[in-house]
Design a protein around this motif. Sequence first.
Motif, PDB file in Angstrom:
ATOM      1  N   UNK A  49       0.826  -1.214   0.000  1.00  0.00           N
ATOM      2  CA  UNK A  49       0.000   0.000   0.000  1.00  0.00           C
ATOM      3  C   UNK A  49       0.859   1.263   0.000  1.00  0.00           C
ATOM      4  N   UNK A  50       1.985   1.221   0.685  1.00  0.00           N
ATOM      5  CA  UNK A  50       2.894   2.364   0.694  1.00  0.00           C
ATOM      6  C   UNK A  50       3.407   2.633  -0.718  1.00  0.00           C
ATOM      7  N   UNK A  51       3.755   1.589  -1.437  1.00  0.00           N
ATOM      8  CA  UNK A  51       4.179   1.722  -2.829  1.00  0.00           C
ATOM      9  C   UNK A  51       3.039   2.311  -3.670  1.00  0.00           C
ATOM     10  N   UNK A  52       1.835   1.848  -3.450  1.00  0.00           N
ATOM     11  CA  UNK A  52       0.692   2.341  -4.205  1.00  0.00           C
ATOM     12  C   UNK A  52       0.393   3.810  -3.968  1.00  0.00           C
ATOM     13  N   UNK A  53       0.784   4.331  -2.804  1.00  0.00           N
ATOM     14  CA  UNK A  53       0.512   5.729  -2.456  1.00  0.00           C
ATOM     15  C   UNK A  53       1.666   6.674  -2.803  1.00  0.00           C
ATOM     16  N   UNK A  54       2.783   6.147  -3.233  1.00  0.00           N
ATOM     17  CA  UNK A  54       3.938   6.978  -3.568  1.00  0.00           C
ATOM     18  C   UNK A  54       3.564   7.959  -4.686  1.00  0.00           C
TER      19      UNK A  54
END
Length: 103
Positions: free
Chosen positions: A62-67
Motif C-alpha cells: 500500500x505504501x508503494x501504491x501511495x507513492x
Amino acid sequence: MFLVVFRNRKRADLDAAAYSADADEMARMARAQPGYRSFKSYTADDGEVVAISEWDDEASARSWGRLAEHRTVQHKGRTSYYASYTLFACADPRIHHFTGPGS
C-alpha cells in the motif's frame, strides 16, 4: 507475504516508448521500496498481460501504491496506457511448491 496481481490490456493507440520508459522507472523505484520482494510480467498470445508483485506485507504494498510518482503514472495508465485492468491483492496466499527430480 502480500501478493498483487495486475491483469491488463493495453490501448491500441498506446505510445509504446512512453509506456516503456514509465514501466522501467516504476520497476526501478519499486525495487527500492521497503518490503519489495519481486516482480514479473507475462504477456499472453491474445495480448493480455499479467504482472505479479510480491511484498513483505500489505503495508509495504500500500505504501508503494501511495507513492506520489507511482500515483502520477497510475493516472497516466488510466488515461493513456490501459484499455482495461483488474488488480487482485491478497495477504498470506496459500503457497504450494514442487521441485521435480533433477531440477
